[in-house]
Design a protein around this motif. Structure first.
Motif, PDB file in Angstrom:
ATOM      1  N   ASN A 136      10.401  -3.960   0.795  1.00 38.76           N
ATOM      2  CA  ASN A 136      10.022  -3.681   2.190  1.00 38.76           C
ATOM      3  C   ASN A 136       9.372  -2.308   2.377  1.00 38.76           C
ATOM      4  O   ASN A 136       9.694  -1.577   3.316  1.00 38.76           O
ATOM      5  CB  ASN A 136      11.231  -3.815   3.124  1.00 38.76           C
ATOM      6  CG  ASN A 136      11.668  -5.255   3.274  1.00 38.76           C
ATOM      7  OD1 ASN A 136      11.380  -6.094   2.396  1.00 38.76           O
ATOM      8  ND2 ASN A 136      12.339  -5.565   4.341  1.00 38.76           N
TER       9      ASN A 136
ATOM     10  N   ILE B 275       6.026   0.055   3.210  1.00 37.82           N
ATOM     11  CA  ILE B 275       4.845  -0.091   4.072  1.00 37.82           C
ATOM     12  C   ILE B 275       3.619   0.012   3.156  1.00 37.82           C
ATOM     13  O   ILE B 275       3.394   1.067   2.542  1.00 37.82           O
ATOM     14  CB  ILE B 275       4.790   1.014   5.157  1.00 37.82           C
ATOM     15  CG1 ILE B 275       6.119   1.116   5.914  1.00 37.82           C
ATOM     16  CG2 ILE B 275       3.613   0.794   6.093  1.00 37.82           C
ATOM     17  CD1 ILE B 275       6.467  -0.021   6.827  1.00 37.82           C
ATOM     18  N   PRO B 276       2.840  -1.058   3.043  1.00 39.81           N
ATOM     19  CA  PRO B 276       1.779  -1.088   2.030  1.00 39.81           C
ATOM     20  C   PRO B 276       0.651  -0.072   2.234  1.00 39.81           C
ATOM     21  O   PRO B 276      -0.023   0.291   1.281  1.00 39.81           O
ATOM     22  CB  PRO B 276       1.234  -2.520   2.118  1.00 39.81           C
ATOM     23  CG  PRO B 276       1.662  -3.031   3.443  1.00 39.81           C
ATOM     24  CD  PRO B 276       2.921  -2.333   3.789  1.00 39.81           C
ATOM     25  N   VAL B 277       0.471   0.378   3.481  1.00 43.61           N
ATOM     26  CA  VAL B 277      -0.648   1.305   3.739  1.00 43.61           C
ATOM     27  C   VAL B 277      -0.239   2.765   3.580  1.00 43.61           C
ATOM     28  O   VAL B 277      -1.054   3.661   3.799  1.00 43.61           O
ATOM     29  CB  VAL B 277      -1.253   1.082   5.143  1.00 43.61           C
ATOM     30  CG1 VAL B 277      -1.948  -0.257   5.214  1.00 43.61           C
ATOM     31  CG2 VAL B 277      -0.186   1.199   6.223  1.00 43.61           C
ATOM     32  N   LEU B 278       1.030   2.978   3.215  1.00 47.23           N
ATOM     33  CA  LEU B 278       1.490   4.363   3.019  1.00 47.23           C
ATOM     34  C   LEU B 278       1.749   4.615   1.535  1.00 47.23           C
ATOM     35  O   LEU B 278       2.140   3.701   0.800  1.00 47.23           O
ATOM     36  CB  LEU B 278       2.781   4.601   3.805  1.00 47.23           C
ATOM     37  CG  LEU B 278       2.712   4.428   5.328  1.00 47.23           C
ATOM     38  CD1 LEU B 278       4.075   4.742   5.938  1.00 47.23           C
ATOM     39  CD2 LEU B 278       1.642   5.312   5.946  1.00 47.23           C
TER      40      LEU B 278
ATOM     41  N   ILE C 263       9.403   8.347   5.810  1.00 47.40           N
ATOM     42  CA  ILE C 263       9.578   7.647   7.100  1.00 47.40           C
ATOM     43  C   ILE C 263      10.913   7.954   7.800  1.00 47.40           C
ATOM     44  O   ILE C 263      10.918   8.336   8.970  1.00 47.40           O
ATOM     45  CB  ILE C 263       9.406   6.119   6.927  1.00 47.40           C
ATOM     46  CG1 ILE C 263       7.938   5.790   6.662  1.00 47.40           C
ATOM     47  CG2 ILE C 263       9.850   5.366   8.188  1.00 47.40           C
ATOM     48  CD1 ILE C 263       7.694   4.319   6.362  1.00 47.40           C
TER      49      ILE C 263
ATOM     50  N   ALA D 257      -2.918   5.341   9.277  1.00 49.83           N
ATOM     51  CA  ALA D 257      -2.808   4.365   8.180  1.00 49.83           C
ATOM     52  C   ALA D 257      -2.711   2.950   8.724  1.00 49.83           C
ATOM     53  O   ALA D 257      -3.328   2.014   8.199  1.00 49.83           O
ATOM     54  CB  ALA D 257      -1.593   4.696   7.326  1.00 49.83           C
TER      55      ALA D 257
ATOM     56  N   ARG E 166      -5.600  -0.195   8.287  1.00 50.68           N
ATOM     57  CA  ARG E 166      -5.126  -1.134   7.258  1.00 50.68           C
ATOM     58  C   ARG E 166      -6.117  -2.276   7.059  1.00 50.68           C
ATOM     59  O   ARG E 166      -6.256  -2.792   5.969  1.00 50.68           O
ATOM     60  CB  ARG E 166      -3.717  -1.604   7.566  1.00 50.68           C
ATOM     61  CG  ARG E 166      -3.554  -2.782   8.436  1.00 50.68           C
ATOM     62  CD  ARG E 166      -2.127  -3.280   8.552  1.00 50.68           C
ATOM     63  NE  ARG E 166      -1.108  -2.247   8.630  1.00 50.68           N
ATOM     64  CZ  ARG E 166       0.088  -2.349   8.062  1.00 50.68           C
ATOM     65  NH1 ARG E 166       0.395  -3.421   7.358  1.00 50.68           N
ATOM     66  NH2 ARG E 166       0.975  -1.394   8.192  1.00 50.68           N
TER      67      ARG E 166
ATOM     68  N   GLU F  18       7.511  -5.329   8.509  1.00 54.23           N
ATOM     69  CA  GLU F  18       7.475  -3.856   8.474  1.00 54.23           C
ATOM     70  C   GLU F  18       8.145  -3.267   9.710  1.00 54.23           C
ATOM     71  O   GLU F  18       8.878  -2.270   9.617  1.00 54.23           O
ATOM     72  CB  GLU F  18       6.023  -3.372   8.406  1.00 54.23           C
ATOM     73  CG  GLU F  18       5.363  -3.657   7.074  1.00 54.23           C
ATOM     74  CD  GLU F  18       3.884  -3.312   7.082  1.00 54.23           C
ATOM     75  OE1 GLU F  18       3.500  -2.377   7.805  1.00 54.23           O
ATOM     76  OE2 GLU F  18       3.125  -3.987   6.387  1.00 54.23           O
TER      77      GLU F  18
ATOM     78  N   THR G 183      11.773  -3.526   9.291  1.00 54.09           N
ATOM     79  CA  THR G 183      12.248  -2.501   8.350  1.00 54.09           C
ATOM     80  C   THR G 183      12.370  -1.147   9.052  1.00 54.09           C
ATOM     81  O   THR G 183      13.360  -0.435   8.878  1.00 54.09           O
ATOM     82  CB  THR G 183      11.280  -2.396   7.154  1.00 54.09           C
ATOM     83  OG1 THR G 183      11.145  -3.689   6.568  1.00 54.09           O
ATOM     84  CG2 THR G 183      11.774  -1.413   6.120  1.00 54.09           C
TER      85      THR G 183
ATOM     86  N   PHE H 201      14.397   3.386  13.544  1.00 51.12           N
ATOM     87  CA  PHE H 201      13.419   3.539  14.626  1.00 51.12           C
ATOM     88  C   PHE H 201      13.933   2.763  15.840  1.00 51.12           C
ATOM     89  O   PHE H 201      14.281   1.594  15.716  1.00 51.12           O
ATOM     90  CB  PHE H 201      12.051   2.985  14.207  1.00 51.12           C
ATOM     91  CG  PHE H 201      11.237   3.930  13.371  1.00 51.12           C
ATOM     92  CD1 PHE H 201      11.714   4.390  12.152  1.00 51.12           C
ATOM     93  CD2 PHE H 201       9.993   4.386  13.798  1.00 51.12           C
ATOM     94  CE1 PHE H 201      10.971   5.269  11.371  1.00 51.12           C
ATOM     95  CE2 PHE H 201       9.245   5.263  13.033  1.00 51.12           C
ATOM     96  CZ  PHE H 201       9.733   5.699  11.813  1.00 51.12           C
TER      97      PHE H 201
END
Lengths: 239, 381
Positions: free
Chosen positions: A105, A107-110, A118, B9, B13, B286, B289, B295
């Motif tokens: 899990n 975050i693919p863009v980070l 995070i 980001a 994407r 996401e 998560t 959050f």
């Protein structure tokens, strides 16, 4: 020390009493967990095993405060979480729980660094302090040289190590692992289990892990068995 | 600020989708800017009309003349401060496409009537000395590459023949909306050359300035009463009302513009809303998560709203800037829209619209993200 008989154990970090969880599926009521008791001391590494549908993940969700019990209580480090409001529970999770998932899990863009950072975005730490914490966490999992890589540029084992770094970066009270080696080959799985063992031994982390894999369960100090919503005393593995 | 890298980001994407969404905003806001500019151009006469000025035209129609002798009679009416007169010339420079307004004016009284137009003394002196002289607005000078001292031929359409003029100078406006395309030449030159059967001794319309604005209605009534039952009855109105009536003859420009703009923005809202929803639904795991990590629902809502806001702000901002640059290149119609000017308030409104549409399009996906139940969402991963 880990026990499932419900005898009061004042020093336990995690105390679960008479925990029930029911789901309504149409007209049918499903009892996932029934009168479950559990005490876990700080620094324990506990594995939960059991067949599919036995309630392992549900138990983990309840312990992690992402689901609420139908009845019973869960107390972690003195905080009774089963009656907390949603917002309090969110803040409690951020402070006390580190989650490790089967599918990582991330975050693919980070980048790995940003993924680990995070949880710290929710704190009042300065940018420099966040960097120090993230670098320390990545050093623990041995990925300092991969911190600027994106998840797609990492192997499965490396991704899970980033996820572990993310789970420990805010120094939570305990870690919850849901099948952490379920998507890895044997070699990578061993690496992850070694790392979890090291977190317990060197950093006195408390880890509760759900797994299907007996070899993974053997690495825990105590292995408990869940069947039809009832927790059965397992064996000490001697580690 | 610490969430900014995370925000960027997420926005980047899917780069193609991001560029297309930004592009939609850019095009919509560019269109808005052009529509606002056109609407402003049509209503420019109304906006800049003097509150103390009256227009006196022939009651039959604006193209019917009035006698020159009315000037003195108008001056005698109580509360009238200044009177001047003009004649529409309608000449053609090289081609019909090169439209710009030309009018014959009275050298002695014109500047008392229009103090907002500034002419430097040396230009005005040269204009007074040259019977064939003219004063040309800077926009028209620039458009045709003319300069002071040039001799310009115009082909008459109302009064036939070639009319030549010497450019004695230019003028400037004191307000952003002032028409800088006008071409003024001397009434005495026109009246001298035209034949008796072509309106010699007449003017196109009179402009009257009152000494007190609150007396304007009385003066309007007095003027029309004075010329009742004459061969040339008058129709008098305030300059603002006259300009508004003139625009109305073309149609309800504002309604047309609002209708087009409304359709464009509604379509933009649907397209962007759908894109934002898709973007959020792709990230359910996401978002779950993030919530698991700690959050809050509100933080997740704000993150999604911030993405939508950024799209609206960036896309809208680019659209407004491109619109401003386009309007700076001048009237694209060749003279039909003399004031092709995108006002700062229109730019601010445009940017506000971009932000508003962006926020609105992000609202539903943001609420979806906020209400997402972690356990259910994690099961989908």
């Amino acid at each position: 020390m880990v026990s499932v008989n419900g005898n009061t154990h004042e020093s336990a970090l995690i105390q679960v009493r008479n925990l029930d969880k029911k789901y309504q599926r149409g007209s049918e009521e499903i009892h996932v967990l029934q009168g479950l008791n559990l005490d876990v001391d700080e620094g324990e590494f506990v594995a939960f095993m059991g067949p599919s549908g036995s309630g392992k993940t549900t138990l983990l969700n309840l312990l992690g405060g992402i689901d609420l019990p139908s009845s019973g209580s869960i107390t972690v480090a003195g905080d009774e979480i089963s009656h907390m409001s949603g917002s309090k529970l969110t803040a409690w999770r951020a402070r006390h729980v580190g989650f490790i998932f089967q599918m990582y899990n991330l975050i693919p863009v980070l980048t790995a660094f940003q993924n680990v950072e995070i949880p710290l975005l929710l704190t009042s730490l300065s940018k420099a302090d966040r960097r120090t914490h993230v670098e320390a966490a990545l050093a623990v999992v041995g990925l300092t040289d991969r911190m600027h890589h994106y998840p797609r540029q990492l192997s499965g084992g490396q991704e899970q190590r980033v996820a572990i770094a993310r789970a420990i970066v805010s120094d939570p009270t305990f870690l919850l692992c849901d099948e952490p080696t379920g998507d890895l080959d044997r070699h990578s799985a061993d690496d992850i289990l070694n790392l979890l063992e090291r977190l317990v031994k060197d950093f006195r982390k408390t880890i509760l892990m759900v797994t299907h894999d007996p070899r993974a369960a053997e690495r825990a100090q105590v292995s408990l068995h869940l069947d039809k919503g009832v927790l059965i005393e397992g064996q000490k593995t001697g580690r | 600020m610490k969430f900014l890298p995370f925000l960027i980001a997420n926005l980047l994407r899917k780069k193609v989708r991001f560029i297309m969404t930004i592009g939609s905003f850019t095009i919509a806001l560019f269109l808005y800017c052009i529509l606002a500019t056109i609407e402003r151009s049509f209503n420019q006469g109304v906006e800049v009309a003097g509150a103390d000025r009256l227009v006196v035209i022939n009651k039959t129609s604006i193209i019917s003349p009035l006698p020159f002798s009315y000037k003195e009679r108008l001056t005698q009416i109580p509360n009238v401060k200044h009177v001047t007169y003009c004649v529409w010339f309608g000449g053609i420079y090289q081609s019909e496409k090169n439209f710009f307004p030309q009018q014959a004016i009275d050298l002695k009284t014109f500047r008392d009537m229009y103090p907002e137009f500034k002419v430097v003394p040396k230009y005005w002196e040269a204009f007074k000395k040259d019977r064939e002289g003219c004063i040309v607005g800077p926009s028209t000078l620039k458009r045709f590459g003319w300069k002071v001292g040039d001799r310009i031929p115009l082909r008459g359409t109302i009064w036939p023949g070639t009319w030549e003029f010497n450019i004695c100078g230019t003028y400037d406006g004191t307000r952003g909306d002032d028409d800088l395309t006008q071409f003024w030449f001397r009434y005495d030159y026109l009246d001298e050359r035209r034949l008796p059967e072509f309106g010699k001794g007449t003017v196109g319309w009179y402009m009257v300035k009152v000494d007190k604005i609150d007396r304007a209605a009385e003066v309007v009534a007095a003027i029309d009463k004075r010329f009742t039952n004459s061969a040339y009855e008058t129709k008098t109105d305030t300059e603002k009302s006259f300009a508004a009536d003139f625009v109305k003859q073309i149609g309800n420009i504002k309604l047309i513009m609002l209708s087009i703009g409304g359709v464009v923005f509604f379509t933009l809202l649907l397209v962007t809303g759908s894109t934002m929803s898709m973007s959020v639904r792709e990230r359910v795991g996401e978002l779950a998560t993030l919530k698991t990590i700690g959050f809050s629902d509100t933080t997740v809502l704000l993150l999604v709203m911030a993405e939508a806001l950024t799209v609206g702000l960036v896309g809208g901002g680019i659209g407004v800037i491109v619109g401003k640059i386009y309007t700076l290149t001048g009237d694209p119609t060749g003279g039909l829209l003399p004031i092709f000017y995108l006002a700062p308030q229109n730019m601010i409104t445009g940017l506000g619209l971009g932000i508003f549409i962006g926020m609105l399009s992000g609202l539903m996906p943001a609420l979806f993200a906020m209400r997402l139940r972690i356990v259910e969402a994690l099961r989908r991963v």
